[in-house]
Design a protein around this motif. Structure first.
Motif, mmCIF file in Angstrom:
data_model
loop_
_atom_site.group_PDB
_atom_site.id
_atom_site.type_symbol
_atom_site.label_atom_id
_atom_site.label_comp_id
_atom_site.label_asym_id
_atom_site.label_seq_id
_atom_site.Cartn_x
_atom_site.Cartn_y
_atom_site.Cartn_z
ATOM 1 N N GLN A 190 5.141 -8.004 -6.138
ATOM 2 C CA GLN A 190 4.017 -7.670 -5.269
ATOM 3 C C GLN A 190 2.997 -6.809 -6.006
ATOM 4 N N LEU A 191 1.754 -6.890 -5.549
ATOM 5 C CA LEU A 191 0.736 -5.958 -6.015
ATOM 6 C C LEU A 191 0.993 -4.611 -5.368
ATOM 7 N N LEU A 192 0.668 -3.559 -6.076
ATOM 8 C CA LEU A 192 0.878 -2.206 -5.567
ATOM 9 C C LEU A 192 -0.450 -1.453 -5.629
ATOM 10 N N LEU A 193 -0.962 -1.066 -4.474
ATOM 11 C CA LEU A 193 -2.189 -0.293 -4.390
ATOM 12 C C LEU A 193 -1.803 1.122 -3.980
ATOM 13 N N VAL A 194 -2.099 2.092 -4.865
ATOM 14 C CA VAL A 194 -1.635 3.464 -4.671
ATOM 15 C C VAL A 194 -2.826 4.409 -4.562
ATOM 16 N N ASN A 195 -2.816 5.214 -3.512
ATOM 17 C CA ASN A 195 -3.860 6.217 -3.301
ATOM 18 C C ASN A 195 -3.279 7.593 -3.615
ATOM 19 N N LEU A 196 -3.791 8.204 -4.687
ATOM 20 C CA LEU A 196 -3.337 9.532 -5.097
ATOM 21 C C LEU A 196 -4.444 10.571 -4.933
ATOM 22 N N LEU A 218 0.845 -1.184 0.000
ATOM 23 C CA LEU A 218 0.000 0.000 0.000
ATOM 24 C C LEU A 218 0.886 1.241 0.000
ATOM 25 N N SER A 219 0.539 2.197 -0.841
ATOM 26 C CA SER A 219 1.344 3.408 -0.951
ATOM 27 C C SER A 219 0.453 4.627 -1.122
ATOM 28 N N GLN A 220 0.812 5.686 -0.439
ATOM 29 C CA GLN A 220 0.144 6.979 -0.595
ATOM 30 C C GLN A 220 1.249 8.030 -0.732
ATOM 31 N N PRO A 221 1.885 8.046 -1.904
ATOM 32 C CA PRO A 221 3.033 8.943 -2.075
ATOM 33 C C PRO A 221 2.614 10.412 -2.040
ATOM 34 N N SER A 222 3.469 11.198 -1.435
ATOM 35 C CA SER A 222 3.232 12.641 -1.412
ATOM 36 C C SER A 222 4.209 13.371 -2.326
ATOM 37 N N SER A 223 5.118 12.601 -2.934
ATOM 38 C CA SER A 223 6.087 13.196 -3.849
ATOM 39 C C SER A 223 6.471 12.169 -4.914
ATOM 40 N N PHE A 224 7.085 12.676 -5.959
ATOM 41 C CA PHE A 224 7.535 11.816 -7.046
ATOM 42 C C PHE A 224 8.597 10.837 -6.556
ATOM 43 N N THR A 225 9.442 11.262 -5.627
ATOM 44 C CA THR A 225 10.501 10.406 -5.086
ATOM 45 C C THR A 225 9.912 9.187 -4.388
ATOM 46 N N GLU A 226 8.821 9.381 -3.638
ATOM 47 C CA GLU A 226 8.174 8.261 -2.965
ATOM 48 C C GLU A 226 7.553 7.296 -3.978
ATOM 49 N N ALA A 227 7.092 7.808 -5.092
ATOM 50 C CA ALA A 227 6.532 6.954 -6.142
ATOM 51 C C ALA A 227 7.611 6.073 -6.754
ATOM 52 N N GLU A 228 8.803 6.622 -6.896
ATOM 53 C CA GLU A 228 9.916 5.844 -7.442
ATOM 54 C C GLU A 228 10.213 4.632 -6.562
ATOM 55 N N SER A 229 10.160 4.807 -5.250
ATOM 56 C CA SER A 229 10.450 3.688 -4.356
ATOM 57 C C SER A 229 9.321 2.661 -4.356
ATOM 58 N N ALA A 230 8.094 3.073 -4.681
ATOM 59 C CA ALA A 230 6.967 2.130 -4.732
ATOM 60 C C ALA A 230 7.133 1.123 -5.865
ATOM 61 N N ILE A 231 7.835 1.500 -6.910
ATOM 62 C CA ILE A 231 8.050 0.605 -8.048
ATOM 63 C C ILE A 231 8.839 -0.642 -7.632
ATOM 64 N N GLN A 232 9.626 -0.527 -6.581
ATOM 65 C CA GLN A 232 10.403 -1.683 -6.122
ATOM 66 C C GLN A 232 9.502 -2.854 -5.757
#
Length: 95
Positions: A37-43, A17-31
């Motif tokens: 793993q499945l990636l569920l992102v709340n934007l 689960l990811s709720q990035p507040s910046s582009f940098t945090e989104a980059e780490s979610a790709i890992q």
């Protein structure tokens, strides 16, 4: 309880689960996608321009890994690695 069917051969999956507040945090979610793993992102709480940029980046990354993505809610996206297909259910209508 006689109607339970075992799912032999299925391995447990993890959802990141990811709720990035910046582009940098989104980059780490790709890992998580790279790990299978499945990636569920709340934007939903981001400004539209940031949300669009991050969702485009994540969708492009999923595509480059031969994965899939779909919007499951308003500003909520599911990204899947190629080993986990996303299947959409048909809408059920009543007459």
């Amino acid at each position: 309880m006689n109607n339970l069917v075992p799912l032999h051969g299925r391995t447990p999956r993890e959802i990141c689960l990811s709720q990035p507040s910046s582009f940098t945090e989104a980059e780490s979610a790709i890992q998580s996608l790279k790990k299978g793993q499945l990636l569920l992102v709340n934007l939903a709480d981001l400004p539209p321009s940031s949300s669009q940029r991050i969702s485009d980046y994540l969708a492009g990354s999923a595509h480059s890994l031969s994965g899939q993505c779909t919007e499951v809610g308003n500003g909520v996206f599911l990204f899947a690695p190629p080993s986990i297909p996303i299947q959409t259910a048909l809408a059920i209508t009543t007459d």
